[in-house]
Design a protein around this motif. Structure first.
Motif, PDB file in Angstrom:
ATOM      1  N   ILE A 139       0.836  -1.204   0.000  1.00  0.00           N
ATOM      2  CA  ILE A 139       0.000   0.000   0.000  1.00  0.00           C
ATOM      3  C   ILE A 139       0.870   1.254   0.000  1.00  0.00           C
ATOM      4  CG2 ILE A 139      -1.741   1.300   1.303  1.00  0.00           C
ATOM      5  CD1 ILE A 139      -2.754  -1.272  -0.183  1.00  0.00           C
ATOM      6  N   LYS A 140       2.017   1.194   0.645  1.00  0.00           N
ATOM      7  CA  LYS A 140       2.927   2.352   0.674  1.00  0.00           C
ATOM      8  C   LYS A 140       3.479   2.691  -0.715  1.00  0.00           C
ATOM      9  CE  LYS A 140       4.425   2.251   5.455  1.00  0.00           C
ATOM     10  NZ  LYS A 140       5.539   2.055   6.388  1.00  0.00           N
ATOM     11  N   LEU A 141       3.378   1.769  -1.662  1.00  0.00           N
ATOM     12  CA  LEU A 141       3.813   2.033  -3.034  1.00  0.00           C
ATOM     13  C   LEU A 141       2.803   2.869  -3.813  1.00  0.00           C
ATOM     14  CD1 LEU A 141       5.137  -1.547  -3.913  1.00  0.00           C
ATOM     15  CD2 LEU A 141       6.508   0.473  -3.337  1.00  0.00           C
ATOM     16  N   LEU A 142       1.607   3.011  -3.265  1.00  0.00           N
ATOM     17  CA  LEU A 142       0.524   3.745  -3.921  1.00  0.00           C
ATOM     18  C   LEU A 142       0.479   5.192  -3.439  1.00  0.00           C
ATOM     19  CD1 LEU A 142      -2.153   0.959  -3.438  1.00  0.00           C
ATOM     20  CD2 LEU A 142      -1.127   1.624  -5.620  1.00  0.00           C
ATOM     21  N   PRO A 143      -0.144   6.084  -4.221  1.00  0.00           N
ATOM     22  CA  PRO A 143      -0.328   7.453  -3.738  1.00  0.00           C
ATOM     23  C   PRO A 143      -1.196   7.439  -2.476  1.00  0.00           C
ATOM     24  CG  PRO A 143      -1.145   7.205  -6.001  1.00  0.00           C
ATOM     25  CD  PRO A 143      -0.721   5.865  -5.539  1.00  0.00           C
ATOM     26  N   THR A 144      -1.143   8.483  -1.676  1.00  0.00           N
ATOM     27  CA  THR A 144      -1.947   8.512  -0.449  1.00  0.00           C
ATOM     28  C   THR A 144      -3.436   8.620  -0.756  1.00  0.00           C
ATOM     29  OG1 THR A 144      -1.558  10.879  -0.263  1.00  0.00           O
ATOM     30  CG2 THR A 144      -0.140   9.422   1.040  1.00  0.00           C
ATOM     31  N   GLU A 145      -3.774   9.269  -1.880  1.00  0.00           N
ATOM     32  CA  GLU A 145      -5.173   9.358  -2.302  1.00  0.00           C
ATOM     33  C   GLU A 145      -5.260   9.227  -3.813  1.00  0.00           C
ATOM     34  OE1 GLU A 145      -7.575  12.516  -0.794  1.00  0.00           O
ATOM     35  OE2 GLU A 145      -6.511  12.559   1.119  1.00  0.00           O
ATOM     36  N   TRP A 146      -6.345   8.601  -4.296  1.00  0.00           N
ATOM     37  CA  TRP A 146      -6.574   8.478  -5.726  1.00  0.00           C
ATOM     38  C   TRP A 146      -8.043   8.180  -5.963  1.00  0.00           C
ATOM     39  CZ3 TRP A 146      -4.357   4.450  -2.969  1.00  0.00           C
ATOM     40  CH2 TRP A 146      -5.007   3.224  -3.041  1.00  0.00           C
ATOM     41  N   VAL A 147      -8.440   8.260  -7.208  1.00  0.00           N
ATOM     42  CA  VAL A 147      -9.805   7.947  -7.624  1.00  0.00           C
ATOM     43  C   VAL A 147      -9.735   6.717  -8.520  1.00  0.00           C
ATOM     44  CG1 VAL A 147     -11.819   8.782  -8.904  1.00  0.00           C
ATOM     45  CG2 VAL A 147     -10.477  10.364  -7.491  1.00  0.00           C
ATOM     46  N   GLY A 148     -10.706   5.830  -8.382  1.00  0.00           N
ATOM     47  CA  GLY A 148     -10.737   4.618  -9.198  1.00  0.00           C
ATOM     48  C   GLY A 148      -9.792   3.569  -8.665  1.00  0.00           C
ATOM     49  N   GLN A 149      -9.024   2.975  -9.569  1.00  0.00           N
ATOM     50  CA  GLN A 149      -8.080   1.928  -9.183  1.00  0.00           C
ATOM     51  C   GLN A 149      -6.661   2.348  -9.520  1.00  0.00           C
ATOM     52  OE1 GLN A 149      -9.305  -1.696 -11.164  1.00  0.00           O
ATOM     53  NE2 GLN A 149     -10.687  -2.206  -9.499  1.00  0.00           N
ATOM     54  N   LYS A 150      -5.728   1.882  -8.718  1.00  0.00           N
ATOM     55  CA  LYS A 150      -4.298   2.068  -8.985  1.00  0.00           C
ATOM     56  C   LYS A 150      -3.647   0.700  -8.950  1.00  0.00           C
ATOM     57  CE  LYS A 150      -3.678   6.478  -9.410  1.00  0.00           C
ATOM     58  NZ  LYS A 150      -3.225   7.058 -10.630  1.00  0.00           N
ATOM     59  N   THR A 151      -2.691   0.515  -9.854  1.00  0.00           N
ATOM     60  CA  THR A 151      -2.008  -0.771  -9.984  1.00  0.00           C
ATOM     61  C   THR A 151      -0.576  -0.675  -9.498  1.00  0.00           C
ATOM     62  OG1 THR A 151      -3.383  -1.290 -11.897  1.00  0.00           O
ATOM     63  CG2 THR A 151      -1.372  -2.562 -11.649  1.00  0.00           C
ATOM     64  N   VAL A 152      -0.136  -1.719  -8.833  1.00  0.00           N
ATOM     65  CA  VAL A 152       1.263  -1.883  -8.462  1.00  0.00           C
ATOM     66  C   VAL A 152       1.846  -2.847  -9.484  1.00  0.00           C
ATOM     67  CG1 VAL A 152       2.857  -2.717  -6.688  1.00  0.00           C
ATOM     68  CG2 VAL A 152       0.783  -1.478  -6.015  1.00  0.00           C
ATOM     69  N   SER A 153       2.985  -2.516 -10.057  1.00  0.00           N
ATOM     70  CA  SER A 153       3.545  -3.343 -11.128  1.00  0.00           C
ATOM     71  C   SER A 153       4.000  -4.707 -10.611  1.00  0.00           C
ATOM     72  CB  SER A 153       4.730  -2.633 -11.793  1.00  0.00           C
ATOM     73  OG  SER A 153       5.862  -2.675 -10.945  1.00  0.00           O
ATOM     74  N   MET A 154       4.090  -5.642 -11.537  1.00  0.00           N
ATOM     75  CA  MET A 154       4.563  -6.987 -11.208  1.00  0.00           C
ATOM     76  C   MET A 154       5.984  -6.924 -10.649  1.00  0.00           C
ATOM     77  SD  MET A 154       3.265 -10.085 -11.461  1.00  0.00           S
ATOM     78  CE  MET A 154       2.177 -10.183 -12.858  1.00  0.00           C
TER      79      MET A 154
END
Length: 162
Positions: free
Chosen positions: A118-133
């Protein structure tokens, strides 16, 4: 860790593979990603790790491990990493499974605490965010063995390769 798909799921995937073969000239892929692959991921994770699955409630927790940890399961049948959405509750643990539908196998790419992913993701976003393989494999390499969920040893034949 690699595993063999259970027979009931193999039947579904073989039917999908026949569709792909039949319509190969049209380049249709009949990708199972989405809710179906997610449900398959949860079912396989429950068998592999002895999870008790929770009823669908959108909380970000798919079940609980035998030791009580809450678990989120992500799965894909493509080479894309897991997609996350904003939820109020995060799980203690994350499992990310990748299915090789052509060969009826799968691999656990990540088995560890959800927080580092989860720390790899932005703190806030809309929709879905993907973490790469690649990111998932790097983070998995940092997980201590004691933090991983252990393989479930059911009384029946295991899905894992020996």
């Amino acid at each position: 860790m690699t595993f063999i798909l259970p027979p009931v799921i193999t039947d579904l995937v073989l039917a999908r593979n026949r569709l792909c073969d039949h319509y190969r000239s049209a380049a249709l892929e009949f990708t199972l990603d989405g809710n179906l692959i997610g449900d398959i991921g949860e079912a396989v994770a429950a068998e592999l790790f002895g999870l008790k699955l929770s009823p669908r409630n959108g909380t970000g927790i798919d079940g609980h491990a035998p030791d009580g940890r809450s678990v989120q399961v992500k799965a894909t049948g493509t080479n894309r990493g897991p997609a996350f959405r904003m939820v109020d509750t995060r799980a203690d643990h994350l499992l990310f499974l990748v299915f090789d539908l052509e060969n009826l196998k799968g691999e656990v790419i990540y088995n560890g605490p959800e927080e580092p992913v989860i720390k790899l993701l932005p703190t806030e976003w809309v929709g879905q965010k993907t973490v790469s393989m690649a990111q998932m494999r790097r983070v998995d390499a940092l997980v201590a063995e004691a933090q991983r969920l252990g393989r479930h040893s059911p009384g029946k034949q295991s899905l894992l390769k020996a």
